[in-house]
Design a protein around this motif. Structure first.
Motif, PDB file in Angstrom:
ATOM      1  N   MET A  40       0.859  -1.156   0.000  1.00  0.00           N
ATOM      2  CA  MET A  40       0.000   0.000   0.000  1.00  0.00           C
ATOM      3  C   MET A  40       0.909   1.225   0.000  1.00  0.00           C
ATOM      4  SD  MET A  40      -2.867   1.086   2.860  1.00  0.00           S
ATOM      5  CE  MET A  40      -3.172  -0.560   3.267  1.00  0.00           C
ATOM      6  N   GLY A  41       0.611   2.192  -0.818  1.00  0.00           N
ATOM      7  CA  GLY A  41       1.420   3.394  -0.898  1.00  0.00           C
ATOM      8  C   GLY A  41       0.980   4.458   0.086  1.00  0.00           C
ATOM      9  N   ILE A  42       1.732   5.546   0.101  1.00  0.00           N
ATOM     10  CA  ILE A  42       1.429   6.640   1.009  1.00  0.00           C
ATOM     11  C   ILE A  42       0.086   7.279   0.647  1.00  0.00           C
ATOM     12  CG2 ILE A  42       2.175   8.941   1.743  1.00  0.00           C
ATOM     13  CD1 ILE A  42       5.047   7.961   1.479  1.00  0.00           C
ATOM     14  N   GLY A  43      -0.162   7.455  -0.641  1.00  0.00           N
ATOM     15  CA  GLY A  43      -1.423   8.060  -1.069  1.00  0.00           C
ATOM     16  C   GLY A  43      -2.630   7.231  -0.677  1.00  0.00           C
ATOM     17  N   THR A  44      -2.527   5.936  -0.843  1.00  0.00           N
ATOM     18  CA  THR A  44      -3.634   5.047  -0.479  1.00  0.00           C
ATOM     19  C   THR A  44      -3.873   5.071   1.028  1.00  0.00           C
ATOM     20  OG1 THR A  44      -3.038   3.615  -2.332  1.00  0.00           O
ATOM     21  CG2 THR A  44      -4.504   2.690  -0.665  1.00  0.00           C
ATOM     22  N   SER A  45      -2.798   5.108   1.797  1.00  0.00           N
ATOM     23  CA  SER A  45      -2.931   5.150   3.253  1.00  0.00           C
ATOM     24  C   SER A  45      -3.628   6.431   3.700  1.00  0.00           C
ATOM     25  CB  SER A  45      -1.552   5.058   3.907  1.00  0.00           C
ATOM     26  OG  SER A  45      -0.937   3.838   3.590  1.00  0.00           O
ATOM     27  N   ILE A  46      -3.222   7.548   3.134  1.00  0.00           N
ATOM     28  CA  ILE A  46      -3.857   8.827   3.491  1.00  0.00           C
ATOM     29  C   ILE A  46      -5.324   8.832   3.059  1.00  0.00           C
ATOM     30  CG2 ILE A  46      -3.837  11.312   3.008  1.00  0.00           C
ATOM     31  CD1 ILE A  46      -0.768  11.093   2.941  1.00  0.00           C
ATOM     32  N   PHE A  47      -5.619   8.253   1.898  1.00  0.00           N
ATOM     33  CA  PHE A  47      -7.003   8.157   1.437  1.00  0.00           C
ATOM     34  C   PHE A  47      -7.853   7.339   2.414  1.00  0.00           C
ATOM     35  CE2 PHE A  47     -10.249   5.848  -1.017  1.00  0.00           C
ATOM     36  CZ  PHE A  47     -10.979   6.928  -1.495  1.00  0.00           C
ATOM     37  N   LEU A  48      -7.326   6.196   2.870  1.00  0.00           N
ATOM     38  CA  LEU A  48      -8.071   5.366   3.821  1.00  0.00           C
ATOM     39  C   LEU A  48      -8.314   6.106   5.133  1.00  0.00           C
ATOM     40  CD1 LEU A  48      -6.533   1.808   3.385  1.00  0.00           C
ATOM     41  CD2 LEU A  48      -8.781   2.601   2.684  1.00  0.00           C
ATOM     42  N   ILE A  49      -7.318   6.844   5.593  1.00  0.00           N
ATOM     43  CA  ILE A  49      -7.483   7.610   6.829  1.00  0.00           C
ATOM     44  C   ILE A  49      -8.559   8.680   6.643  1.00  0.00           C
ATOM     45  CG2 ILE A  49      -6.336   9.235   8.392  1.00  0.00           C
ATOM     46  CD1 ILE A  49      -3.739   7.619   7.898  1.00  0.00           C
ATOM     47  N   ALA A  50      -8.542   9.356   5.506  1.00  0.00           N
ATOM     48  CA  ALA A  50      -9.536  10.410   5.255  1.00  0.00           C
ATOM     49  C   ALA A  50     -10.945   9.839   5.152  1.00  0.00           C
ATOM     50  CB  ALA A  50      -9.177  11.166   3.977  1.00  0.00           C
ATOM     51  N   VAL A  51     -11.111   8.756   4.410  1.00  0.00           N
ATOM     52  CA  VAL A  51     -12.444   8.147   4.280  1.00  0.00           C
ATOM     53  C   VAL A  51     -12.926   7.629   5.631  1.00  0.00           C
ATOM     54  CG1 VAL A  51     -13.708   6.213   3.242  1.00  0.00           C
ATOM     55  CG2 VAL A  51     -12.196   7.587   1.836  1.00  0.00           C
ATOM     56  N   GLY A  52     -12.038   7.024   6.385  1.00  0.00           N
ATOM     57  CA  GLY A  52     -12.408   6.548   7.720  1.00  0.00           C
ATOM     58  C   GLY A  52     -12.825   7.677   8.641  1.00  0.00           C
ATOM     59  N   ALA A  53     -12.115   8.804   8.568  1.00  0.00           N
ATOM     60  CA  ALA A  53     -12.467   9.954   9.406  1.00  0.00           C
ATOM     61  C   ALA A  53     -13.816  10.535   8.995  1.00  0.00           C
ATOM     62  CB  ALA A  53     -11.377  11.022   9.309  1.00  0.00           C
ATOM     63  N   ILE A  54     -14.077  10.562   7.700  1.00  0.00           N
ATOM     64  CA  ILE A  54     -15.377  11.062   7.227  1.00  0.00           C
ATOM     65  C   ILE A  54     -16.501  10.156   7.714  1.00  0.00           C
ATOM     66  CG2 ILE A  54     -16.807  11.396   5.172  1.00  0.00           C
ATOM     67  CD1 ILE A  54     -14.226  12.389   3.777  1.00  0.00           C
TER      68      ILE A  54
END
Length: 78
Positions: free
Chosen positions: A1-15
């Motif tokens: 998993m790349g850095i972009g995907t990790s940040i995306f998962l964190i953002a979607v989870g926070a939303i």
């Protein structure tokens, strides 16, 4: 998993956890959000560790350079 995907998962989870107040039958979106944030954070940590190892440069001894001499007994290519 790349850095972009990790940040995306964190953002979607926070939303899903903090911004939405929607009830879906049989699915707790707060728990899904926390799971996505945890997966994103874990992926970010692992990706950072892997990229950190790749960037290490290990040199024990200086590299010896040899002079390459030009051969004059070879004709031009055909």
């Amino acid at each position: 998993m790349g850095i972009g995907t990790s940040i995306f998962l964190i953002a979607v989870g926070a939303i899903l956890t903090f911004a939405l107040d929607i009830r879906v039958g049989g699915v707790n979106l707060d728990i899904v959000g926390w799971i996505l944030m945890a997966a994103g954070a874990l992926g970010l940590i692992i990706t950072t560790m892997i990229w950190g190892r790749r960037r290490e440069v290990v040199t024990t001894e200086p590299t010896e350079y040899r002079r390459v001499e030009e051969r004059r007994d070879v004709g031009p290519p055909l």
